[in-house]
Design an enzyme around this catalytic site. Structure first.
Site, PDB file in Angstrom:
ATOM      1  N   ASP A  31       0.714  -1.148   0.037  1.00 59.10           N
ATOM      2  CA  ASP A  31       0.082   0.030  -0.085  1.00 59.10           C
ATOM      3  C   ASP A  31       0.818   1.341   0.029  1.00 59.10           C
ATOM      4  O   ASP A  31       2.107   1.216   0.572  1.00 59.10           O
ATOM      5  CB  ASP A  31      -1.109   0.029   1.227  1.00 59.10           C
ATOM      6  N   GLY A  32       0.207   2.409  -0.526  1.00 57.79           N
ATOM      7  CA  GLY A  32       1.002   3.631  -0.559  1.00 57.79           C
ATOM      8  C   GLY A  32       1.683   4.119  -1.828  1.00 57.79           C
ATOM      9  O   GLY A  32       2.262   5.124  -1.863  1.00 57.79           O
TER      10      GLY A  32
ATOM     11  N   GLY B 210      -0.037   5.459  -4.450  1.00 62.02           N
ATOM     12  CA  GLY B 210      -0.597   6.594  -4.739  1.00 62.02           C
ATOM     13  C   GLY B 210       0.137   7.995  -3.928  1.00 62.02           C
ATOM     14  O   GLY B 210       0.438   8.929  -4.477  1.00 62.02           O
ATOM     15  N   ARG B 211       0.094   7.699  -2.786  1.00 58.84           N
ATOM     16  CA  ARG B 211       0.633   8.859  -1.844  1.00 58.84           C
ATOM     17  C   ARG B 211       2.092   9.121  -2.391  1.00 58.84           C
ATOM     18  O   ARG B 211       2.583  10.309  -2.285  1.00 58.84           O
ATOM     19  CB  ARG B 211       0.535   8.192  -0.492  1.00 58.84           C
ATOM     20  N   TRP B 212       2.835   8.050  -2.512  1.00 59.99           N
ATOM     21  CA  TRP B 212       4.526   8.216  -3.009  1.00 59.99           C
ATOM     22  C   TRP B 212       4.419   8.999  -4.266  1.00 59.99           C
ATOM     23  O   TRP B 212       5.210  10.047  -4.303  1.00 59.99           O
ATOM     24  CB  TRP B 212       4.657   6.958  -3.407  1.00 59.99           C
TER      25      TRP B 212
ATOM     26  N   ARG C 115      -0.822   9.135 -10.151  1.00 58.80           N
ATOM     27  CA  ARG C 115      -0.959   7.977  -9.449  1.00 58.80           C
ATOM     28  C   ARG C 115      -0.274   6.422 -10.159  1.00 58.80           C
ATOM     29  O   ARG C 115       0.369   5.808  -9.499  1.00 58.80           O
ATOM     30  CB  ARG C 115      -2.275   7.377  -8.853  1.00 58.80           C
TER      31      ARG C 115
ATOM     32  N   HIS D 248       2.493   3.394  -8.895  1.00 57.03           N
ATOM     33  CA  HIS D 248       2.013   1.814  -9.383  1.00 57.03           C
ATOM     34  C   HIS D 248       3.091   1.400 -10.146  1.00 57.03           C
ATOM     35  O   HIS D 248       3.529   0.443  -9.818  1.00 57.03           O
ATOM     36  CB  HIS D 248       0.633   1.751 -10.035  1.00 57.03           C
TER      37      HIS D 248
ATOM     38  N   SER E 113      -7.516  -5.751  -5.314  1.00 58.59           N
ATOM     39  CA  SER E 113      -8.663  -6.102  -4.421  1.00 58.59           C
ATOM     40  C   SER E 113     -10.033  -5.982  -5.121  1.00 58.59           C
ATOM     41  O   SER E 113     -10.236  -5.064  -6.147  1.00 58.59           O
ATOM     42  CB  SER E 113      -8.618  -5.247  -3.207  1.00 58.59           C
TER      43      SER E 113
ATOM     44  N   LEU F  56      10.800 -20.616  -4.734  1.00 57.83           N
ATOM     45  CA  LEU F  56      10.070 -19.780  -4.094  1.00 57.83           C
ATOM     46  C   LEU F  56       8.457 -19.743  -4.797  1.00 57.83           C
ATOM     47  O   LEU F  56       8.629 -19.722  -5.940  1.00 57.83           O
ATOM     48  CB  LEU F  56      10.271 -18.441  -4.370  1.00 57.83           C
TER      49      LEU F  56
ATOM     50  N   ARG G 169       1.865  -4.922   6.351  1.00 50.27           N
ATOM     51  CA  ARG G 169       1.250  -3.843   5.344  1.00 50.27           C
ATOM     52  C   ARG G 169       2.144  -2.649   5.499  1.00 50.27           C
ATOM     53  O   ARG G 169       2.505  -2.251   6.590  1.00 50.27           O
ATOM     54  CB  ARG G 169      -0.294  -3.735   6.099  1.00 50.27           C
TER      55      ARG G 169
ATOM     56  N   ARG H 236      -5.097  -1.651   8.646  1.00 50.75           N
ATOM     57  CA  ARG H 236      -6.200  -2.437   8.838  1.00 50.75           C
ATOM     58  C   ARG H 236      -5.971  -3.513   7.620  1.00 50.75           C
ATOM     59  O   ARG H 236      -4.991  -3.266   7.124  1.00 50.75           O
ATOM     60  CB  ARG H 236      -7.459  -1.593   8.184  1.00 50.75           C
TER      61      ARG H 236
END
Ligand code: IPE
Ligand code: IPE
Ligand code: MG
Length: 247
Positions: free
Chosen positions: A25-26, A28-30, A38, A42, A70, A136, A193, A199
């Site tokens: 997560d993050g 978009g903020r980055w 955005r 990604h 998601s 892996l 996360r 969450r």
């Protein structure tokens, strides 16, 4: 838990974590912090995945599951959804053979029917080609939602009962696990996360019932194998009781 050298001559260590799952997560903020679109975040996030995948075997990790898209992410703008799907398709197409050469088995969890048929075909081909690999196990959750996965598993149970293949009394944990997208896979030991959100956003609710959680403030495009190593070293100090009493 003791930290031991792996028997493989990788120069790595084993922190006793078999399966790590990551909510990346993050992005978009980055990008926003830099005044960029955005999708740039990604793309940078996708590059990070490669580094983490490469680092896993040397950290003793045999299973890695990442949350890429998601069932709720369809709520985003058409531009972002299409952009994410494009990045995902290009990324797996470009990286699959290189990962396979490094012994990575790639699989996808989530509901596929809503994805572009060409993307579904690409995913199925990669799963088939990488199936013999064992160094892996790398799972990518795409159009994944924990409740959606459980709903599909419960529907399968109901169908199997209705058609006489399953006794209602035999609907136990194992019967449900066997009908999830993760059938046959070990549960995650640790869920990480990034981006400071605390969450779980519908990620592996059944499988992570006894996982340890780590919430990192780092935005996903800044997350490094070094930070993963630090988190794992810290995990080794945790006491997992699984409901039992402290001896
Ligand atoms: C995670 O980054 C990637 C996906 C959910 C697809 P976000 O896009 O959620 O980034 P933020 O949370 O807006 O910073
Ligand atoms: C979770 O991140 C999903 C993925 C990382 C793919 P989100 O950014 O979509 O989650 P919320 O909206 O903050 O709960
Ligand atoms: Mg987010």
């Amino acid at each position: 838990m003791a930290v031991t050298q792996t028997p493989e001559a990788t120069g790595g260590v084993d922190y006793g974590v078999n399966h790590v799952a990551i909510i990346m997560d993050g992005n978009g903020r980055w990008a926003k912090n830099r005044g960029w679109p955005r999708l740039v975040g990604h793309r940078r996030g996708a590059e990070r995945v490669k580094e983490i995948v490469r680092a896993c075997p040397e950290l003793g990790i045999r299973w890695l599951t990442v949350y890429a898209f998601s069932t709720e992410n369809w709520k985003r703008s058409t531009e972002e959804v299409l952009g994410l799907m494009g990045i995902f398709a290009r990324y797996i197409e470009k990286e699959a053979d290189g990962m396979s050469a490094e012994g990575v088995r790639l699989r996808f969890i989530g509901a596929r029917e809503r994805l572009d048929p060409r993307l579904q075909a690409l995913m199925a081909g990669i799963e088939e080609r990488t199936a013999p690999n064992t160094r892996l196990n790398f799972n990518v959750a795409i159009n994944y939602g924990g409740r959606d996965e459980l709903r599909r598993a419960f529907a399968r149970c109901a169908r199997d009962v209705a058609e006489g293949r399953l006794d209602p009394e035999a609907v136990n944990d194992a019967a449900i696990s066997a009908r999830l997208d993760t059938a046959g896979m070990p549960d995650p030991d640790l869920v990480i996360r990034t981006s400071g959100e605390t969450r779980t956003s519908n990620f592996l609710p059944w499988q992570a019932a006894y996982a340890e959680y780590e919430f990192s403030p780092t935005l996903w495009p800044d997350f490094t194998p070094e930070e993963l190593g630090r988190i794992l070293a810290n995990f080794g100090c945790r006491e997992r009781r699984f409901g039992g009493a402290k001896p």
